[in-house]
Write an enzyme that holds these catalytic residues in place. Structure first.
Site, mmCIF file in Angstrom:
data_model
loop_
_atom_site.group_PDB
_atom_site.id
_atom_site.type_symbol
_atom_site.label_atom_id
_atom_site.label_comp_id
_atom_site.label_asym_id
_atom_site.label_seq_id
_atom_site.Cartn_x
_atom_site.Cartn_y
_atom_site.Cartn_z
ATOM 1 N N ARG A 144 -26.205 -4.726 -15.070
ATOM 2 C CA ARG A 144 -24.810 -5.075 -15.400
ATOM 3 C C ARG A 144 -24.103 -3.921 -16.103
ATOM 4 O O ARG A 144 -22.906 -3.711 -15.932
ATOM 5 C CB ARG A 144 -24.725 -6.367 -16.210
ATOM 6 C CG ARG A 144 -25.591 -6.449 -17.421
ATOM 7 C CD ARG A 144 -25.746 -7.929 -17.832
ATOM 8 N NE ARG A 144 -26.866 -8.101 -18.728
ATOM 9 C CZ ARG A 144 -26.762 -8.146 -20.039
ATOM 10 N NH1 ARG A 144 -25.576 -8.007 -20.611
ATOM 11 N NH2 ARG A 144 -27.825 -8.321 -20.790
ATOM 12 N N ASP A 192 -32.222 -12.006 -16.816
ATOM 13 C CA ASP A 192 -31.144 -12.849 -17.341
ATOM 14 C C ASP A 192 -31.243 -14.251 -16.740
ATOM 15 O O ASP A 192 -31.671 -14.403 -15.582
ATOM 16 C CB ASP A 192 -29.777 -12.250 -16.990
ATOM 17 C CG ASP A 192 -29.498 -10.967 -17.767
ATOM 18 O OD1 ASP A 192 -30.162 -10.742 -18.785
ATOM 19 O OD2 ASP A 192 -28.609 -10.203 -17.334
ATOM 20 N N TYR A 205 -33.516 -3.976 -7.242
ATOM 21 C CA TYR A 205 -32.580 -5.092 -7.363
ATOM 22 C C TYR A 205 -31.556 -5.046 -6.237
ATOM 23 O O TYR A 205 -31.236 -3.971 -5.706
ATOM 24 C CB TYR A 205 -31.796 -5.009 -8.685
ATOM 25 C CG TYR A 205 -32.619 -5.110 -9.938
ATOM 26 C CD1 TYR A 205 -32.817 -6.344 -10.567
ATOM 27 C CD2 TYR A 205 -33.164 -3.969 -10.538
ATOM 28 C CE1 TYR A 205 -33.550 -6.422 -11.750
ATOM 29 C CE2 TYR A 205 -33.897 -4.056 -11.709
ATOM 30 C CZ TYR A 205 -34.083 -5.281 -12.313
ATOM 31 O OH TYR A 205 -34.813 -5.366 -13.475
ATOM 32 N N ASP A 256 -21.068 -9.065 -17.238
ATOM 33 C CA ASP A 256 -21.260 -9.851 -16.024
ATOM 34 C C ASP A 256 -20.235 -10.980 -16.017
ATOM 35 O O ASP A 256 -19.450 -11.140 -16.965
ATOM 36 C CB ASP A 256 -22.697 -10.385 -15.902
ATOM 37 C CG ASP A 256 -23.094 -11.324 -17.037
ATOM 38 O OD1 ASP A 256 -22.203 -11.880 -17.720
ATOM 39 O OD2 ASP A 256 -24.301 -11.516 -17.247
#
Length: 309
Positions: free
Chosen positions: A174, A39, A67, A81
């Site tokens: 997300r 993203d 992550y 998000d």
């Protein structure tokens, strides 16, 4: 032309496509491809394939990823998000024990429904394009695997939760945050995302675009490009005899007689195949990496899987 894979640190504000476009200008070559989108506001590891390395883009896309994220509890947004429109807010009363209990529900395999704001296509149109038109369509759940889900920190406000996630390809962090919020009963959205690892590529070795540009000026960029065959180090290497180089260059099947005698053991290859392994790095007689081959123990031959010449 540069050939191989370079580990880029994608900075916030850039799309993965932006990174590729800028690298084409910096490296002065067109044949460049990324290995899976991040993203625009996310940061971290983005392996970028150069030249002949673009042939392994799909392989890197399939790799597990790690992550670190900050999840904000008590809020639900349309994008899942904090860049999106807030749809709902709720009080947060979950403590560490409750959060840990919910996280445990998501460790292992689970069916995740991709978000509307994603690049997945439905009937030829990207989901985010439909979302921007105010449309919501049914999405099929996809089986993903959460190998690790660690609670790193809960900030004093009790709302911001830091986590580390080791997951399979196709996982939307997300959406994971959103689903955890649903399970907690207060909702949640992803506030920050950093990708720290993709396969063998680690954030500590990742370079910003500015650093790549500096390396080009200093003629040291070659040192920063990982060779294609280094991605297959776990597979044994074999070398073709000089008189059989042409077979390799043409992608023909190979037999053990075509290989240097010290490089290959049929017994070992048979046992590796039975154990579910059978891939080899194949080099020409001069030691140049050319292809990945799979050994067929039944016919005792090597079959070309992917060429890199």
């Amino acid at each position: 032309m540069y050939n191989g894979i370079i580990n880029i640190y994608k900075e916030a504000g850039y799309t993965s496509h932006d990174v590729v476009a800028k690298l084409r200008g910096i490296l002065k070559q067109k044949k460049i491809g990324h290995t899976g989108t991040l993203d625009p506001e996310a940061t971290g590891v983005l392996p970028v394939c150069l030249g002949k390395g673009t042939k392994v883009c799909d392989l890197l896309t399939d790799k597990d990823k790690v992550y670190e994220t900050i999840m904000r509890l008590g809020v639900v947004t349309d994008t899942q998000d904090m860049t999106g429109k807030v749809l709902k807010t709720s009080p947060v009363q979950a403590d560490r024990e409750q959060i840990e209990a919910v996280l445990n529900q998501f460790r292992g395999e689970y069916d995740q429904i991709p978000p509307m704001y994603s690049a997945l296509k439905v009937q030829g149109k990207k989901l985010y394009e439909l979302a921007r038109e105010g449309k919501t369509v049914e999405r099929k759940a996809r089986r993903i695997h959460i190998f690790g889900l660690d609670l790193l920190e809960i900030e004093p406000d009790g709302v911001h939760v830091h986590m580390r996630i080791h997951c399979s390809k196709g996982t939307y962090i997300r959406t994971l945050c959103h689903d955890i919020g649903e399970a907690l009963g207060c909702g949640a959205a992803m506030e920050k995302l950093v990708r720290t690892q993709v396969g063998v590529f680690d954030i500590h070795e990742a370079m910003t675009l500015a650093e790549v540009e500096a390396c080009v000026r200093e003629n040291t960029v070659d040192e920063k490009i990982r060779s294609i065959d280094s991605l297959f180090k776990e597979w044994p290497a074999v070398r073709v005899k000089p008189e059989d180089d042409r077979l390799l260059y043409n992608g023909n099947m190979l037999e053990k007689e075509n290989l240097e005698p010290t490089a290959f053991s049929a017994e070992k290859a048979d046992s590796r195949t039975e154990a579910g392994a059978g891939k080899y790095r194949v080099y020409d007689s001069q030691g140049k990496f050319c292809a990945v081959y799979t050994y067929d123990s039944r016919h005792r031959k090597f079959k070309n899987e992917k060429m890199f010449v």
